[in-house]
Scaffold this active site. Sequence first.
Site, PDB file in Angstrom:
ATOM      1  N   ASP A 131       2.422  18.090   5.063  1.00  0.00           N
ATOM      2  CA  ASP A 131       2.856  19.102   4.103  1.00  0.00           C
ATOM      3  C   ASP A 131       4.375  19.222   4.065  1.00  0.00           C
ATOM      4  O   ASP A 131       4.924  19.844   3.151  1.00  0.00           O
ATOM      5  CB  ASP A 131       2.278  20.473   4.498  1.00  0.00           C
ATOM      6  N   LYS A 138      -8.767  18.350  -2.368  1.00  0.00           N
ATOM      7  CA  LYS A 138      -8.012  17.454  -1.492  1.00  0.00           C
ATOM      8  C   LYS A 138      -8.952  16.476  -0.786  1.00  0.00           C
ATOM      9  O   LYS A 138      -8.662  15.286  -0.681  1.00  0.00           O
ATOM     10  CB  LYS A 138      -7.211  18.269  -0.463  1.00  0.00           C
ATOM     11  N   GLN A 162      -4.614  24.781   5.712  1.00  0.00           N
ATOM     12  CA  GLN A 162      -4.495  25.402   4.388  1.00  0.00           C
ATOM     13  C   GLN A 162      -3.967  26.833   4.513  1.00  0.00           C
ATOM     14  O   GLN A 162      -4.482  27.623   5.312  1.00  0.00           O
ATOM     15  CB  GLN A 162      -5.863  25.378   3.678  1.00  0.00           C
TER      16      GLN A 162
HETATM   17  N1  GUN Z   1      -1.509  26.621   0.037  1.00  0.00           N
HETATM   18  C1  GUN Z   1      -1.008  26.510  -1.212  1.00  0.00           C
HETATM   19  N2  GUN Z   1      -0.373  25.331  -1.348  1.00  0.00           N
HETATM   20  C2  GUN Z   1      -0.471  24.693  -0.167  1.00  0.00           C
HETATM   21  C3  GUN Z   1      -0.020  23.428   0.307  1.00  0.00           C
HETATM   22  O1  GUN Z   1       0.631  22.651  -0.392  1.00  0.00           O
HETATM   23  N3  GUN Z   1      -0.343  23.142   1.589  1.00  0.00           N
HETATM   24  C4  GUN Z   1      -1.028  23.981   2.398  1.00  0.00           C
HETATM   25  N4  GUN Z   1      -1.278  23.600   3.659  1.00  0.00           N
HETATM   26  N5  GUN Z   1      -1.470  25.157   1.989  1.00  0.00           N
HETATM   27  C5  GUN Z   1      -1.180  25.506   0.710  1.00  0.00           C
END
Ligand code: GUN
Length: 281
Positions: free
Chosen positions: A119, A52, A96
């Site tokens: 998100d 990311k 995350q």
């Molecule tokens: N963990 C797995 N997928 C995601 C996501 O799309 N966003 C976040 N913040 N954590 C994750």
Amino acid sequence: MTLLNGKETAAQIRAEIKGRADRFLVKRGYPVGLAVVLIGENPASQVYVRNKIKACEEAGIRSFAYYLPQSTSQKDAEELVSSLAENKQVHGILVQLPLPNGLDAEKILAKIPAEKDIDGFSENNIGSLALGKKAIVACTPLGVMELLKRYGVSVAGKRAVVVGRSNIVGKPMAMLLLNADATVTVCHSKTQNLKEECRNADILIAAIGKAKFITADMVKENAIVVDVGMNRDENGLCGDVDFAEVQKKASYITPVPGGVGPMTIAMLLNNVCEAAERTEE
Ligand code: GUN
């Protein structure tokens, strides 16, 4: 059969986002900014966060990375998110998941204001999505919709079956498809006659989290098959769909890797950019 190439489509979208981020910088004098918070040492999370941050850099989005130890207290985590909520250079906040045991994720995520919730996990954004109002939408389901759109696959009036009902993928996916006028069924671990339900699908979305769970006998001839899964089996990375067999029946299908995964990151960048563009000068 047409391959829904997420890698290629995502690269195109990322180039478009770079243009938007560059224009934002020129106009405002500071870049679009994303704060990423990673707590603990979950190896998969470390890989996701690295990807990311790299994607942000390439798109001209500034990232603020916070790597906190497993031992981080609830109070410290909440205080960090609260301070990021106040920071005008930060347009999106990503915590995350999963968080280490002992931390209350819900309480930490609640400190993210809806307008920085890139998100799309907050009650506010999920509620707006359910009402068909403007919302920040979870990146994976949004990426699926964008991929279908860019391949000219129409959704309206089609029978869509979503297998999986998670808050991150299944539920928002179903709402997006419904908002786009599909006839939507959501299946899950307690669904009876899952095979029959899946065989009715014009559009089948697999978001189960089990390697090669969707087999060819569960798929209608000429169905559009979207695989959200990312699993590992004895042969390496694979999705929730038995690609080798299902591709013989599908009209469109996403590969794994190179399908939905890259689209998810592209939509994250898109959501951050939009959040920045919506802020006051
Ligand atoms: N963990 C797995 N997928 C995601 C996501 O799309 N966003 C976040 N913040 N954590 C994750």
